[in-house]
Enzyme design. Structure first.
Site, PDB file in Angstrom:
ATOM      1  CE  LYS A 174      -3.748   1.979   2.716  1.00 27.61           C
ATOM      2  NZ  LYS A 174      -4.725   2.013   3.719  1.00 27.61           N
ATOM      3  CB  SER A 185      -7.951   4.046   2.677  1.00 24.92           C
ATOM      4  OG  SER A 185      -7.197   3.497   3.503  1.00 24.92           O
ATOM      5  CB  SER A 227      -8.501   1.135   5.401  1.00 24.12           C
ATOM      6  OG  SER A 227      -8.907   2.207   5.591  1.00 24.12           O
TER       7      SER A 227
END
Length: 546
Positions: free
Chosen positions: A111, A187, A211
């Site tokens: 990420k 996210s 997330s």
């Protein structure tokens, strides 16, 4: 506070009595004129010391780029090269002499809120902060490489890791792998998409309110938000230290467990972690593999599962999502589990407490890069890009999600101050204690991961909607995920079928069951999920659409 240095100092460090007076007035203080010169001398010594400290080279864990090779670093463009928004940066990163073969040959994405030395880390936002290039690898990055994993780049994430819909990243919209134009969730949007489309075998995401779990539920993937502190957060951009989690996303429970085994355990730098849990303390992947090889038709015999009544709020939950979750729960019973309803009335307030309690510390720790009082690796170079308050340029680059947190933090600090944060902190402990009381009666809690399927994303990006309309779309999305980010209990998303989109019954999207366990009983959560997965094919299951 004791004074360590006093006396002659460099002329450039001198602080005048007038500067002391101005400092006091700026903070609504009046310092007696007779004391101004004394304070000037004391602060002059401090000013000199601060400059001396800044002259000492910073101390970061070294990265041996001859051992951890990184090549072909580039920023992709266009739908095909980015995999419809999944990639932020592409690269090939591998270890020339791995310590184990646990992840040998497996490809992963990291990420874009996690440090990989030499590769830009945008955190989903633009401006100067979004151009930051770390000098270090996060601990979990090093552990993946040491286990033979091959990192193929950075996956896109939503702006500031603060939005649950996948059209806010500075790198562009991230499309659901099952329906172009629909959200993956956020996210960790890119991490989920890249695993679902087969660009990588596994990915790493972070989670402060869901997330990891929301995108996994929306993309038909397994993920586990580990027990808080189990996986070192060293080298990951913090939102709020008591909420920060990092964990794996994969296509199977076994792959998820294998990655968790590699990245879990104390690293000696992250103060979130228990010192008594070294890396490899629990062989999550190995233990799960042994458990699943058992020939028993009722592998969950003796396991007590509680259906969290408040996890199915009637006013918000999509009926097809509820049907999918209840069907999946009935299949746990078929595998031998004892299933019963569990009620935790205070659970309904958990999202409210999470939302209000996060704003003030997240503004300071994340947006202003000032997590004071912590023992961990800090990025002093990135801190310098923020400042004591945000500049207009930085604020504009954040996007509405992070702007929302910043303005909320400023508003709550000015209107209510630290007593509000203290109340939220204590109420979070009350919620934690109520979950722990429930775990005296059952081994696991289950409920839908997301209480409704994902909606469409905005083609021109979420910012084109304006703050109210853009942020209103996220209401209810973290209803069942945020409570366990707050408490730190391990929580896994298990894909359990497809449901129709709410705006188009011809569009079918994955839905997931959330399985929550006692703290540091992550292996139990994995065993239950793995047993269900072994006995069922979620891709053949559809609910609704008549």
């Amino acid at each position: 506070m004791s004074v360590l240095v006093l006396g002659e100092t460099d002329q450039t460090s001198l602080v005048s009595a007038e500067e002391v007076k101005t400092l006091g007035h700026k903070h609504d203080l009046t310092i007696p004129p007779s004391e101004l010169q004394d304070w000037a001398v004391l602060l002059t010594g401090l000013n000199h010391c601060a400059k001396e400290v800044l002259a000492i080279p910073d101390y970061y864990p070294p990265v041996d780029t001859s051992l951890y090779l990184r090549t072909d670093i580039h920023h992709p463009s266009g739908d095909k090269e980015t995999d419809y928004g999944g990639w932020a940066t592409k690269a090939t990163i591998k270890c020339t002499h791995p310590k184990s073969n646990e992840l040998k040959g497996n490809t992963l994405a990291i990420k874009d809120a996690i440090a990989v030395a030499g590769i830009k880390c945008t955190n989903g936002i633009g401006g100067k902060v979004g151009e930051w290039i770390p000098k270090v690898d996060a601990t979990l990055v090093t552990r993946i490489l040491d286990a033979g994993g091959i990192i193929l780049g950075k996956s896109a994430c939503e702006a500031g890791c603060l939005v649950a819909v996948s059209d806010t990243s500075v790198t562009g919209n991230v499309h659901n792998p099952y329906a172009y134009g629909y959200s993956t969730g956020g996210s960790s949007s890119g991490s989920a998409r890249l695993v679902a489309t087969g660009q990588v075998d596994m990915a790493i995401g972070t989670d402060q309110g869901g997330s990891l779990r929301k995108p996994s539920a929306n993309c038909g993937l397994v993920c586990i938000k580990p027990t808080w502190g189990l996986v070192p957060y060293t080298g990951c951009l913090s939102l709020e230290a008591t909420l920060d989690h990092a964990g794996p996303i994969a296509r199977t429970v076994q792959d998820c467990a294998t990655v968790l085994e590699v990245i879990a355990g104390n690293d000696g730098m992250d103060d979130r972690q228990p010192y008594s849990w070294p890396q490899g303390h629990v062989k999550f992947g190995g233990e799960l593999k042994k458990f699943l090889h058992s020939p028993s038709e009722t592998p969950l015999k003796g396991v007590k599962v509680g259906i969290l009544v408040e996890g199915f709020p009637s006013e918000l939950t999509d009926s097809n999502v509820a049907a999918a979750s209840r069907s999946a729960i009935s299949k746990l019973a078929e595998l031998g589990a004892e299933v019963k309803d569990i009620s935790i009335p205070f659970y309904k307030d958990s999202g409210l407490i999470w939302m209000v309690g996060m704003a003030m510390p997240a503004t300071t720790q994340s947006l202003l890069s000032n997590p004071s009082g912590r023992k961990q690796l800090l990025f002093s170079d990135r801190c310098g890009l923020s400042g004591a308050t945000l500049t207009q340029e930085t604020f504009d680059a954040l996007g509405f999600g992070a702007q929302n947190v910043y303005l909320r933090g400023l508003f709550l600090q000015e209107r209510f101050g630290s007593p509000l944060h203290a109340r939220c902190t204590n109420l979070r402990r009350k919620l934690n204690d109520e979950y722990d009381n429930a775990f005296k009666d059952v081994d696991l809690l289950v409920m839908p991961t997301c209480i409704f399927p994902p909606g469409k994303i905005e083609p021109q990006g979420g910012a084109s909607l304006g703050p109210l309309k853009m942020l209103s779309r996220t209401i209810g999305i973290p209803y069942n995920t945020a409570p366990f980010s707050s408490s730190g209990h391990p929580a896994l998303n298990l894909p359990v079928g497809f449901v129709p989109a709410q705006d188009d019954k011809n569009v079918w999207l994955p839905t997931g069951l959330q399985i929550v366990g006692r703290k540091f009983e992550d292996l139990m959560v994995l065993k239950v999920a793995g047993s269900w997965e072994k006995a069922n094919n979620w891709k053949t299951m559809r609910y609704g659409g008549d």
